[in-house]
Every structure is written in structure tokens, then in C-alpha cells.
Scaffold this motif. Structure first.
Motif, short mmCIF file in Angstrom:
data_model
loop_
_atom_site.label_atom_id
_atom_site.label_comp_id
_atom_site.label_asym_id
_atom_site.label_seq_id
_atom_site.Cartn_x
_atom_site.Cartn_y
_atom_site.Cartn_z
N VAL A 185 0.84 -1.19 0.00
CA VAL A 185 0.00 0.00 0.00
C VAL A 185 0.88 1.24 0.00
O VAL A 185 1.75 1.39 0.86
CB VAL A 185 -0.92 0.02 1.25
N LEU A 186 0.66 2.11 -0.97
CA LEU A 186 1.35 3.40 -0.99
C LEU A 186 0.45 4.42 -0.30
O LEU A 186 -0.70 4.58 -0.65
CB LEU A 186 1.64 3.84 -2.43
N MET B 115 9.34 6.70 16.48
CA MET B 115 8.15 6.42 15.68
C MET B 115 8.44 6.67 14.20
O MET B 115 8.05 5.87 13.34
CB MET B 115 6.99 7.29 16.16
N LEU B 116 9.12 7.79 13.88
CA LEU B 116 9.41 8.11 12.48
C LEU B 116 10.33 7.06 11.84
O LEU B 116 10.13 6.67 10.69
CB LEU B 116 10.03 9.50 12.37
N LYS B 117 11.33 6.59 12.58
CA LYS B 117 12.21 5.54 12.05
C LYS B 117 11.40 4.29 11.73
O LYS B 117 11.57 3.67 10.68
CB LYS B 117 13.32 5.21 13.05
N HIS B 118 10.55 3.91 12.65
CA HIS B 118 9.72 2.72 12.44
C HIS B 118 8.74 2.95 11.27
O HIS B 118 8.51 2.06 10.45
CB HIS B 118 8.97 2.38 13.73
N PHE B 119 8.15 4.13 11.21
CA PHE B 119 7.18 4.47 10.16
C PHE B 119 7.82 4.37 8.78
O PHE B 119 7.22 3.82 7.85
CB PHE B 119 6.63 5.88 10.41
N VAL B 120 9.02 4.90 8.62
CA VAL B 120 9.71 4.85 7.33
C VAL B 120 9.95 3.40 6.91
O VAL B 120 9.75 3.03 5.75
CB VAL B 120 11.05 5.62 7.39
N ARG B 121 10.36 2.56 7.84
CA ARG B 121 10.62 1.16 7.51
C ARG B 121 9.33 0.40 7.18
O ARG B 121 9.33 -0.52 6.38
CB ARG B 121 11.36 0.48 8.66
N LEU B 122 8.24 0.82 7.80
CA LEU B 122 6.98 0.12 7.60
C LEU B 122 6.27 0.57 6.32
O LEU B 122 5.75 -0.26 5.57
CB LEU B 122 6.08 0.34 8.81
N TYR B 123 6.24 1.86 6.06
CA TYR B 123 5.46 2.38 4.94
C TYR B 123 6.29 3.00 3.81
O TYR B 123 5.74 3.39 2.80
CB TYR B 123 4.47 3.45 5.45
N GLY B 124 7.60 3.10 3.98
CA GLY B 124 8.42 3.68 2.93
C GLY B 124 8.57 2.77 1.73
O GLY B 124 8.37 1.56 1.79
N GLN B 125 8.93 3.37 0.61
CA GLN B 125 9.13 2.63 -0.63
C GLN B 125 10.60 2.25 -0.75
O GLN B 125 11.46 3.13 -0.70
CB GLN B 125 8.74 3.48 -1.83
N LYS B 126 10.87 0.99 -0.93
CA LYS B 126 12.25 0.54 -1.08
C LYS B 126 12.63 0.55 -2.55
O LYS B 126 11.84 0.14 -3.40
CB LYS B 126 12.42 -0.86 -0.50
N ASP B 127 13.84 1.03 -2.82
CA ASP B 127 14.35 0.98 -4.19
C ASP B 127 14.55 -0.46 -4.61
O ASP B 127 14.89 -1.31 -3.79
CB ASP B 127 15.73 1.67 -4.26
N ARG B 128 14.36 -0.70 -5.88
CA ARG B 128 14.68 -2.04 -6.39
C ARG B 128 16.18 -2.21 -6.37
O ARG B 128 16.92 -1.34 -6.80
CB ARG B 128 14.19 -2.18 -7.82
N LYS B 129 16.61 -3.34 -5.87
CA LYS B 129 18.04 -3.65 -5.91
C LYS B 129 18.29 -4.44 -7.17
O LYS B 129 17.56 -5.38 -7.48
CB LYS B 129 18.46 -4.47 -4.69
N ARG B 130 19.31 -4.04 -7.87
CA ARG B 130 19.65 -4.78 -9.07
C ARG B 130 21.15 -4.92 -9.13
O ARG B 130 21.89 -4.07 -8.62
CB ARG B 130 19.12 -4.09 -10.30
N PRO B 131 21.63 -5.97 -9.79
CA PRO B 131 23.07 -6.15 -9.89
C PRO B 131 23.70 -5.02 -10.70
O PRO B 131 23.08 -4.47 -11.61
CB PRO B 131 23.21 -7.48 -10.64
N ARG B 132 24.94 -4.69 -10.38
CA ARG B 132 25.65 -3.67 -11.15
C ARG B 132 26.04 -4.18 -12.52
O ARG B 132 26.11 -3.44 -13.48
CB ARG B 132 26.90 -3.24 -10.39
N ASP B 133 26.30 -5.48 -12.59
CA ASP B 133 26.72 -6.10 -13.84
C ASP B 133 25.52 -6.21 -14.78
O ASP B 133 24.50 -6.81 -14.44
CB ASP B 133 27.30 -7.48 -13.55
#
Length: 193
Positions: free
Chosen positions: A79-80, A134-152
Motif C-alpha cells: 500500500v502506498l 516512531m518516524l524511524k519505524h514508520f519509514v521502515r513500515l510504509y516507505g518505498q524501497k528501491d529495487r536492488k539490481r546487480p551492477r553487472d
């Protein structure tokens, strides 16, 4: 030859009482990679970088070792949150805290950006301790994570990545060998009858 011979002097001993050969590392020191290293005064030279560590558990100089996975662009819950949703979730907090939360989750983050946000939250003078946590927890719970992709770029291609990794694993140490030293050493000569 040094390793096969018996040390005749007790002068060259390390802290644990083991024999240390004088000038044993000269071949390494004379390598061209180390040509500009002032070995004779190395212990007196100030290092180019001195880390500022606050405790034994302080690891802010290291990247987090997250498992590499193909994260989606959405939050973990799928959910965004819109700004109105954030205000509704954080209705018990002041508007300034809600605004801070909106700013923190508006753009995707990776582990480096997350640590930067944590430092920014910690250094904020206008937030109380419980609001910071609370803000640290909130970011981890509802924040958007970047897609991790290989450098290669080869490992990014879903069609060939498994084949590329298989080839790299099989050929990683081609040309490298390890052999146990013969009992007499490499310089021992054989007597032919």
C-alpha cells in the motif's frame, strides 16, 4: 629453506615466542605496488582517514548487508500512502511530525538513504525521543524501497543471468593451484644412484 631449517638464534622471537626470520617480508615490501610506501616511518605517519566511532556496535561506515532480492517499487505492505493517509495513520501526532513523515516516505530509499534519514531524524532538534523512534519505524513500515539490481549488466538480464553465474562459478579459480610442499622442500636435490 628458512622454513625447513632450524632457527639458531633466540633473538628473533615474536610476542608468543615463535621464531621470526629477520627481513622475511622484504620481497613483499619491494613489490612495485608498494614502491611509494615509506616502510621505515609507517608507524609515525598519520592515517589519511580516521573513523569516528561512537561505540563498539557503531557500524555506520559499512553498508548494510541486506539480502539481494528483487524488491518491488511498492511498500512491504503493498500500500502506498497518500499524504491524507499519513495524517490519518498518525492522527495522534502533531502536524509537524506528520509533515516530516510525508517528506520521508515520498521518495524510494536504499540502505544508504535509510541510514541518512535515520541520522537526519536523530539530529533533529524539534522532535522528541518518542517521535524520532516512531518516524524511524514508520519509514521502515510504509516507505518505498528501491529495487536492488546487480551492477553487472549481464546479471540484470533474466534470460542469461543463471548461465552467466554458473560459468563464473566454474571458472573463478582457473589457473590457480595449491600444492603441498615436498618433505625436503622445493630446493632439495635428489640423489641419483
Amino acid at each position: 629453506m628458512k622454513d625447513c631449517g632450524q632457527p639458531d638464534s633466540s633473538r628473533y622471537r615474536d610476542f608468543f615466542g615463535r621464531h621470526v626470520f629477520p627481513d622475511d617480508a622484504e620481497d613483499i615490501k619491494s613489490h612495485r605496488w608498494f614502491k611509494n610506501v615509506p616502510w621505515d616511518r609507517l608507524q609515525t605517519i598519520a592515517p589519511p582517514f580516521i573513523p569516528h566511532v561512537h561505540s563498539a556496535e557503531d557500524t555506520h561506515y559499512f553498508d548494510e548487508s541486506d539480502v539481494i532480492e528483487d524488491w518491488s517499487k511498492s511498500s512491504p505492505s503493498g500500500v502506498l500512502l497518500t499524504p491524507e493517509d499519513v495524517r490519518q495513520v498518525l492522527h495522534d501526532f502533531e502536524p509537524r511530525v506528520q509533515s516530516q513523515a510525508i517528506k520521508l516516505i515520498e521518495s524510494p530509499f536504499d540502505s544508504t538513504k535509510l541510514r541518512k534519514m535515520d541520522r537526519q531524524i536523530e539530529e533533529s532538534q524539534e522532535l522528541r525521543l518518542e517521535e524520532k523512534e516512531m518516524l524511524k519505524h514508520f519509514v521502515r513500515l510504509y516507505g518505498q524501497k528501491d529495487r536492488k539490481r546487480p551492477r553487472d549488466i549481464l546479471l540484470r538480464d533474466q534470460g542469461i543471468k543463471d548461465g552467466v553465474m554458473d560459468i563464473r562459478k566454474k571458472t573463478a579459480f582457473v589457473g590457480y593451484t595449491w600444492r603441498r610442499m615436498r618433505p625436503g622442500g622445493y630446493t632439495a636435490t635428489r640423489i641419483i644412484d
